[in-house]
Design an enzyme around this catalytic site. Structure first.
Site, PDB file in Angstrom:
ATOM      1  N   HIS A   1      -6.628   0.615  19.183  1.00  0.00           N
ATOM      2  CA  HIS A   1      -6.571   1.150  17.661  1.00  0.00           C
ATOM      3  C   HIS A   1      -7.049  -0.060  17.125  1.00  0.00           C
ATOM      4  CE1 HIS A   1      -6.825   2.770  14.734  1.00  0.00           C
ATOM      5  NE2 HIS A   1      -5.850   2.908  14.316  1.00  0.00           N
TER       6      HIS A   1
ATOM      7  N   CYS B   1      -5.502   8.694  14.289  1.00  0.00           N
ATOM      8  CA  CYS B   1      -6.563   7.513  14.747  1.00  0.00           C
ATOM      9  C   CYS B   1      -5.972   7.715  16.041  1.00  0.00           C
ATOM     10  CB  CYS B   1      -5.621   5.791  14.367  1.00  0.00           C
ATOM     11  SG  CYS B   1      -5.384   5.919  13.068  1.00  0.00           S
TER      12      CYS B   1
ATOM     13  N   ASN C   1     -10.240   0.012   9.156  1.00  0.00           N
ATOM     14  CA  ASN C   1      -9.111   0.546  10.128  1.00  0.00           C
ATOM     15  C   ASN C   1     -10.207   2.198  10.179  1.00  0.00           C
ATOM     16  OD1 ASN C   1      -8.014   3.386  11.629  1.00  0.00           O
ATOM     17  ND2 ASN C   1      -6.163   2.505  10.341  1.00  0.00           N
TER      18      ASN C   1
HETATM   19  C1  LIG Z   1       0.099  -2.474   5.114  1.00  0.00           C
HETATM   20  C2  LIG Z   1       0.143  -3.805   5.983  1.00  0.00           C
HETATM   21  C3  LIG Z   1      -0.968  -4.689   5.698  1.00  0.00           C
HETATM   22  C4  LIG Z   1       0.967  -4.694   4.801  1.00  0.00           C
HETATM   23  O1  LIG Z   1       1.286  -6.039   5.008  1.00  0.00           O
HETATM   24  P1  LIG Z   1       3.373  -6.121   5.010  1.00  0.00           P
HETATM   25  O2  LIG Z   1       2.483  -7.997   5.355  1.00  0.00           O
HETATM   26  O3  LIG Z   1       4.185  -5.206   5.988  1.00  0.00           O
HETATM   27  O4  LIG Z   1       3.022  -6.629   3.576  1.00  0.00           O
HETATM   28  P2  LIG Z   1       4.222  -6.199   2.489  1.00  0.00           P
HETATM   29  O5  LIG Z   1       4.307  -4.152   2.371  1.00  0.00           O
HETATM   30  O6  LIG Z   1       5.571  -6.870   3.311  1.00  0.00           O
HETATM   31  O7  LIG Z   1       3.989  -6.679   1.286  1.00  0.00           O
HETATM   32  C5  LIG Z   1       3.964  -7.704   1.259  1.00  0.00           C
HETATM   33  C6  LIG Z   1       3.932  -8.775  -0.736  1.00  0.00           C
HETATM   34  O8  LIG Z   1       2.443  -7.969  -0.536  1.00  0.00           O
HETATM   35  C7  LIG Z   1       2.599  -7.115  -1.582  1.00  0.00           C
HETATM   36  N1  LIG Z   1       1.071  -6.463  -1.546  1.00  0.00           N
HETATM   37  C8  LIG Z   1       1.291  -5.329  -0.789  1.00  0.00           C
HETATM   38  N2  LIG Z   1      -0.351  -4.843  -1.025  1.00  0.00           N
HETATM   39  C9  LIG Z   1      -1.131  -5.773  -1.218  1.00  0.00           C
HETATM   40  C10 LIG Z   1      -2.549  -6.406  -1.462  1.00  0.00           C
HETATM   41  N3  LIG Z   1      -3.976  -5.642  -0.552  1.00  0.00           N
HETATM   42  N4  LIG Z   1      -2.940  -7.519  -2.252  1.00  0.00           N
HETATM   43  C11 LIG Z   1      -1.986  -7.815  -2.289  1.00  0.00           C
HETATM   44  N5  LIG Z   1      -0.524  -8.328  -2.043  1.00  0.00           N
HETATM   45  C12 LIG Z   1       0.430  -6.803  -1.170  1.00  0.00           C
HETATM   46  C13 LIG Z   1       3.685  -6.428  -1.626  1.00  0.00           C
HETATM   47  O9  LIG Z   1       3.428  -5.689  -3.030  1.00  0.00           O
HETATM   48  C14 LIG Z   1       4.509  -7.428  -1.463  1.00  0.00           C
HETATM   49  O10 LIG Z   1       4.648  -8.166  -2.352  1.00  0.00           O
HETATM   50  P3  LIG Z   1       6.239  -8.452  -2.647  1.00  0.00           P
HETATM   51  O11 LIG Z   1       6.985  -9.272  -1.924  1.00  0.00           O
HETATM   52  O12 LIG Z   1       6.215  -9.106  -3.991  1.00  0.00           O
HETATM   53  O13 LIG Z   1       7.454  -7.110  -2.377  1.00  0.00           O
HETATM   54  C15 LIG Z   1       0.974  -3.984   7.031  1.00  0.00           C
HETATM   55  O14 LIG Z   1       2.094  -2.586   7.263  1.00  0.00           O
HETATM   56  C16 LIG Z   1      -0.045  -2.691   7.898  1.00  0.00           C
HETATM   57  O15 LIG Z   1      -0.703  -3.514   8.303  1.00  0.00           O
HETATM   58  N6  LIG Z   1       0.933  -1.565   8.343  1.00  0.00           N
HETATM   59  C17 LIG Z   1       0.095  -1.079   8.730  1.00  0.00           C
HETATM   60  C18 LIG Z   1      -0.742   0.346   8.587  1.00  0.00           C
HETATM   61  C19 LIG Z   1      -0.781   0.734   9.404  1.00  0.00           C
HETATM   62  O16 LIG Z   1      -1.399   0.836  11.234  1.00  0.00           O
HETATM   63  N7  LIG Z   1      -1.159   2.049   9.080  1.00  0.00           N
HETATM   64  C20 LIG Z   1      -2.208   3.151   9.613  1.00  0.00           C
HETATM   65  C21 LIG Z   1      -2.224   3.909  10.990  1.00  0.00           C
HETATM   66  S1  LIG Z   1      -3.240   4.189  11.892  1.00  0.00           S
END
Ligand SMILES: CC(C)(COP(=O)(O)OP(=O)(O)OC[C@H]1O[C@@H](n2cnc3c(N)ncnc32)[C@H](O)[C@@H]1OP(=O)(O)O)[C@@H](O)C(=O)NCCC(=O)NCCS
Length: 333
Positions: free
Chosen positions: A260, A118, A290
Site C-alpha cells: 500500500h 486502504c 495515497n
Molecule cells: C503524516 C506524516 C507524513 C507526518 O510525518 P512525520 O515525519 O511523522 O511528521 P510529524 O508529524 O512528526 O511533524 C514534524 C513537524 O512537521 C510539521 N508538519 C506537519 N505537516 C507538515 C507539512 N505538510 N508541511 C510542513 N510541516 C509540516 C509538524 O507540525 C511538526 O512540526 P513541529 O516539529 O514543529 O511540531 C507521517 O506521520 C505519515 O505518513 N503517517 C502515516 C499516515 C498514513 O499512512 N495515513 C493513511 C492511513 S491508510
C-alpha cells in the site's frame, strides 16, 4: 489441493485529469515541496473535479474496468460479479458497484461494495478468490477506486498532503487448482479498537452533516499520522512474513512486493525490516499519493504494462488501512 483456484487475467487503471503538485498545496496550507518530498516521497497527486460525472468514483472505476477487460479478452457479458472496494462511494445507496454495473452493462453480474479503506482491494480480491475457488463463479471484476477529494480536509497540512484520487481494476478468472499462475494465499485481519487513528466522524448514520459539524470540520477525515506510521511498518512486515511462511517461502522466493502506498518512508522501513531490496518494490506514490483502495491495483497495473512484472513471477500485495484493517495476497502472475 482444491479443485479450483483463481488467477488475475487483466488489469487496468484510470486517474482524474487534474494534477495537484506540492507547490499547488503550498498555496492552500503552510507547507512546501521539500517537506512533503522528504517526509512522504509524494511529488503530486490527481484530484477529481467535483461534480463532473466523468470523474465520479464509478466513472474512474469504469475506465479502469474497460482496460482490465480488454487485457483479459473479456466483455461485460462475461462478468459474474463485481466487487468494488471503496470508502468514498458515489452514493451510500446504491453501491458504487451497482453504478459501475450499469455503466458497463454487465447485466448478469451481482454487484457489491467492500469497505476496508486502504486495504479494500485485497479484501475485495479475497472475496472474489473465494467465490472462484469454490466454483460459484467463473469471472469476477474487482475494482479499487477512490474519490477522496470531498473528504480530505484541505485546511489540515498534516493530512491533505497525502491523498489522491484514482481507480484500479482486475479481472479474476477461475482456473484449475494446480494452475501455476494463480492466487496462492490471502490473509486478512482487522483491529476496530484502533478506529481513532483514522476516521471520518460525520456523514454516516451516527452523525448527520449539520452546520455545527461543518464548523467543527467533522465532515472531513481525521488522522493521527505518527501512530499510524508505527503500526503500519510493523504490520506490513509481519503480514509479509506470514504470507511467505504460509507458502513455505522466504523473501528470496519473492520477485516483487506491491505495498500500500501511504508514505515512501513506511515502504522503505518495511523493505529494510524484511531485508528486501527496494529495487524489487513497486512504488508509484511520487505521482499519485495515497489513493487508498486504488494504490495496489494501479501500481500493479503499471508494473505489468511496463513489463517490469513478468508472467510466472511471484508477487505479494501487502496493505493496511483505516479500521484498522490489514491484509496480504500472494500470487503467481
Ligand atoms: C503524516 C506524516 C507524513 C507526518 O510525518 P512525520 O515525519 O511523522 O511528521 P510529524 O508529524 O512528526 O511533524 C514534524 C513537524 O512537521 C510539521 N508538519 C506537519 N505537516 C507538515 C507539512 N505538510 N508541511 C510542513 N510541516 C509540516 C509538524 O507540525 C511538526 O512540526 P513541529 O516539529 O514543529 O511540531 C507521517 O506521520 C505519515 O505518513 N503517517 C502515516 C499516515 C498514513 O499512512 N495515513 C493513511 C492511513 S491508510
Amino acid at each position: 489441493m482444491n479443485q479450483y483456484a483463481s488467477r488475475i487475467i487483466g488489469t487496468g487503471a484510470a486517474f482524474p485529469e487534474t494534477r495537484r503538485t506540492n507547490a499547488d498545496l503550498s498555496k492552500l496550507v503552510d507547507t512546501n515541496d521539500e517537506w512533503i518530498r522528504e517526509r512522504t516521497g509524494i511529488q503530486e497527486r490527481r484530484v477529481s473535479r467535483r461534480g463532473d460525472p466523468n470523474e465520479y468514483n464509478s466513472s474512474l472505476g469504469y475506465r479502469a474496468a474497460l482496460s482490465a477487460l480488454e487485457m483479459a479478452g473479456k466483455t461485460a457479458a462475461d462478468i459474474d460479479a463485481i466487487v468494488y472496494a471503496t470508502c468514498s462511494p458515489d452514493t451510500l445507496v446504491p453501491s458504487t458497484a451497482c453504478w459501475l454495473q450499469q455503466k458497463l452493462g454487465a447485466k448478469r453480474a451481482w454487484a457489491m461494495d467492500v469497505n476496508a479503506a486502504c486495504s479494500g482491494f485485497v479484501y475485495g480480491a479475497t472475496v472474489a478468490d473465494k467465490f472462484l475457488s469454490t466454483g460459484s463463479a467463473k469471472t469476477i471484476l474487482v475494482v479499487g477506486a477512490e474519490v477522496l477529494n470531498p473528504f480530505v480536509d484541505w485546511t489540515d497540512r498534516t493530512s491533505c498532503i497525502l491523498f489522491g484520487d484514482g481507480a484500479g481494476a482486475m479481472v479474476l478468472e477461475r482456473v484449475a487448482g494446480d494452475n501455476p499462475q494463480r492466487i496462492l494465499s490471502s490473509h486478512l485481519q482487522s483491529d476496530g479498537s484502533l478506529w481513532e487513528v483514522f476516521h471520518l466522524p460525520a456523514g454516516g448514520s451516527n452523525q448527520e452533516v449539520t452546520a455545527e459539524v461543518i464548523e467543527a470540520r467533522d465532515h472531513k477525515m481525521k488522522m493521527k499520522g505518527k501512530e499510524i506510521f508505527k503500526v503500519a511498518v510493523k504490520t506490513l512486515a509481519d503480514f509479509a512474513v506470514q504470507a511467505l511462511e504460509a507458502n513455505n517461502m522466504t523473501t528470496n522466493d519473492l520477485d516483487w512486493l506491491v505495498p500500500h502506498q501511504a508514505n515512501l518512508r513506511i515502504i522503505e522501513a518495511v523493505a529494510k525490516r524484511l531485508d528486501f531490496p527496494m529495487e524489487k518494490v513497486i512504488v508509484n506514490i511520487e505521482r499519485y499519493g495515497n489513493t487508498s483502495a486504488a494504490t495496489v491495483p494501479t501500481a500493479f497495473d503499471e508494473a505489468v504494462r511496463s513489463g517490469k512484472i513478468k508472467p510466472g513471477q511471484t508477487v505479494l500485495f501487502d496493505v493496511f488501512g483505516a479500521g484498522l484493517t490489514y491484509g496480504s495476497l500472494l500470487l503467481r502472475w
